[in-house]
Scaffold this motif. Structure first.
Motif, PDB file in Angstrom:
ATOM      1  N   TRP A  11       0.856  -1.193   0.000  1.00 47.31           N
ATOM      2  CA  TRP A  11       0.000   0.000   0.000  1.00 47.31           C
ATOM      3  C   TRP A  11       0.885   1.233   0.000  1.00 47.31           C
ATOM      4  N   HIS A  12       0.521   2.214  -0.809  1.00 44.83           N
ATOM      5  CA  HIS A  12       1.275   3.465  -0.857  1.00 44.83           C
ATOM      6  C   HIS A  12       0.275   4.610  -0.795  1.00 44.83           C
ATOM      7  N   LEU A  13       0.341   5.410   0.273  1.00 50.08           N
ATOM      8  CA  LEU A  13      -0.554   6.558   0.442  1.00 50.08           C
ATOM      9  C   LEU A  13       0.137   7.832  -0.023  1.00 50.08           C
ATOM     10  N   ARG A  14      -0.597   8.627  -0.784  1.00 49.71           N
ATOM     11  CA  ARG A  14      -0.084   9.917  -1.257  1.00 49.71           C
ATOM     12  C   ARG A  14      -1.002  11.022  -0.757  1.00 49.71           C
ATOM     13  N   LYS A  15      -0.402  12.128  -0.390  1.00 51.65           N
ATOM     14  CA  LYS A  15      -1.170  13.298   0.015  1.00 51.65           C
ATOM     15  C   LYS A  15      -1.237  14.256  -1.165  1.00 51.65           C
ATOM     16  N   VAL A  16      -2.445  14.634  -1.546  1.00 52.37           N
ATOM     17  CA  VAL A  16      -2.652  15.519  -2.689  1.00 52.37           C
ATOM     18  C   VAL A  16      -3.206  16.842  -2.154  1.00 52.37           C
ATOM     19  N   VAL A  17      -2.486  17.920  -2.427  1.00 56.14           N
ATOM     20  CA  VAL A  17      -2.893  19.245  -1.948  1.00 56.14           C
ATOM     21  C   VAL A  17      -3.342  20.075  -3.140  1.00 56.14           C
ATOM     22  N   LYS A  53      -0.288  -0.809 -10.780  1.00 57.80           N
ATOM     23  CA  LYS A  53      -0.923  -0.403  -9.528  1.00 57.80           C
ATOM     24  C   LYS A  53      -2.428  -0.244  -9.716  1.00 57.80           C
ATOM     25  N   ILE A  54      -3.140  -0.420  -8.622  1.00 63.25           N
ATOM     26  CA  ILE A  54      -4.572  -0.144  -8.573  1.00 63.25           C
ATOM     27  C   ILE A  54      -4.717   1.115  -7.738  1.00 63.25           C
ATOM     28  N   GLU A  55      -5.335   2.120  -8.304  1.00 65.06           N
ATOM     29  CA  GLU A  55      -5.427   3.423  -7.641  1.00 65.06           C
ATOM     30  C   GLU A  55      -6.855   3.685  -7.189  1.00 65.06           C
ATOM     31  N   GLY A  56      -6.992   4.105  -5.943  1.00 61.85           N
ATOM     32  CA  GLY A  56      -8.296   4.465  -5.412  1.00 61.85           C
ATOM     33  C   GLY A  56      -8.588   5.933  -5.672  1.00 61.85           C
ATOM     34  N   ALA A  65      -9.206   6.470   2.127  1.00 64.71           N
ATOM     35  CA  ALA A  65      -8.476   6.256   0.875  1.00 64.71           C
ATOM     36  C   ALA A  65      -8.064   4.796   0.731  1.00 64.71           C
ATOM     37  N   LYS A  66      -7.591   4.199   1.823  1.00 68.39           N
ATOM     38  CA  LYS A  66      -7.178   2.799   1.781  1.00 68.39           C
ATOM     39  C   LYS A  66      -8.387   1.885   1.555  1.00 68.39           C
ATOM     40  N   ARG A  67      -9.497   2.204   2.192  1.00 68.43           N
ATOM     41  CA  ARG A  67     -10.716   1.405   2.000  1.00 68.43           C
ATOM     42  C   ARG A  67     -11.216   1.489   0.560  1.00 68.43           C
ATOM     43  N   ILE A  71     -11.617  -1.718  -2.039  1.00 70.85           N
ATOM     44  CA  ILE A  71     -12.864  -2.114  -2.709  1.00 70.85           C
ATOM     45  C   ILE A  71     -12.690  -2.058  -4.225  1.00 70.85           C
ATOM     46  N   THR A  72     -11.874  -1.141  -4.721  1.00 70.41           N
ATOM     47  CA  THR A  72     -11.575  -1.084  -6.151  1.00 70.41           C
ATOM     48  C   THR A  72     -10.841  -2.353  -6.588  1.00 70.41           C
ATOM     49  N   ALA A  73      -9.884  -2.800  -5.770  1.00 75.79           N
ATOM     50  CA  ALA A  73      -9.142  -4.025  -6.088  1.00 75.79           C
ATOM     51  C   ALA A  73     -10.065  -5.234  -6.072  1.00 75.79           C
ATOM     52  N   ILE A  74     -10.965  -5.301  -5.108  1.00 80.16           N
ATOM     53  CA  ILE A  74     -11.910  -6.423  -5.025  1.00 80.16           C
ATOM     54  C   ILE A  74     -12.807  -6.448  -6.254  1.00 80.16           C
ATOM     55  N   LYS A  75     -13.287  -5.292  -6.667  1.00 81.12           N
ATOM     56  CA  LYS A  75     -14.145  -5.234  -7.861  1.00 81.12           C
ATOM     57  C   LYS A  75     -13.394  -5.716  -9.094  1.00 81.12           C
ATOM     58  N   LYS A  76     -12.137  -5.299  -9.242  1.00 77.45           N
ATOM     59  CA  LYS A  76     -11.356  -5.712 -10.408  1.00 77.45           C
ATOM     60  C   LYS A  76     -11.063  -7.211 -10.385  1.00 77.45           C
ATOM     61  N   LEU A  77     -10.735  -7.747  -9.215  1.00 72.69           N
ATOM     62  CA  LEU A  77     -10.486  -9.186  -9.108  1.00 72.69           C
ATOM     63  C   LEU A  77     -11.749  -9.990  -9.403  1.00 72.69           C
ATOM     64  N   PHE A  78     -12.896  -9.485  -8.993  1.00 69.95           N
ATOM     65  CA  PHE A  78     -14.166 -10.162  -9.280  1.00 69.95           C
ATOM     66  C   PHE A  78     -14.464 -10.128 -10.779  1.00 69.95           C
TER      67      PHE A  78
END
Length: 103
Positions: A11-17, A53-56, A65-67, A71-78
């Protein structure tokens, strides 16, 4: 992969300002609020069908953001058929009779 290797996602979190001119001016005067959003990127292990990468979506907190990324990854895997209707990993059952016929 041997039995000692653990395949874990990264997991990689980015802060966007928002660096618009109005926000820059208000922050310079000490009046601006920290209206930062967070975006989470997920890198799955090499045994999965996703090499990139899968980006939320951008969310207001790190946890959201992590959640959203999860859920985006789960949808793609499904969608690609890696998960069944109960969102469990699909297992491939090999028919013993078919493998004997191939020999």
């Amino acid at each position: 992969v041997d039995r000692f290797t653990r395949l874990t996602p990264v997991w990689h979190l980015r802060k966007v300002v928002d660096d618009g001119p109005q926000n820059m001016l208000l922050r310079g005067l000490g009046l601006g609020q920290d209206d930062a959003d967070y975006i989470c990127d997920l890198y799955l292990p090499h045994k999965t069908p996703f090499r990139n990468k899968i980006e939320g979506a951008a969310k207001s907190t790190k946890e959201q953001a992590k959640r959203d990324c999860a859920i985006t990854a789960i949808k793609k895997l499904f969608e690609v058929g890696e998960l069944d209707h109960r969102l469990k990993i699909r297992t491939v059952k090999k028919n013993v009779e078919e493998s004997e016929e191939d020999s």
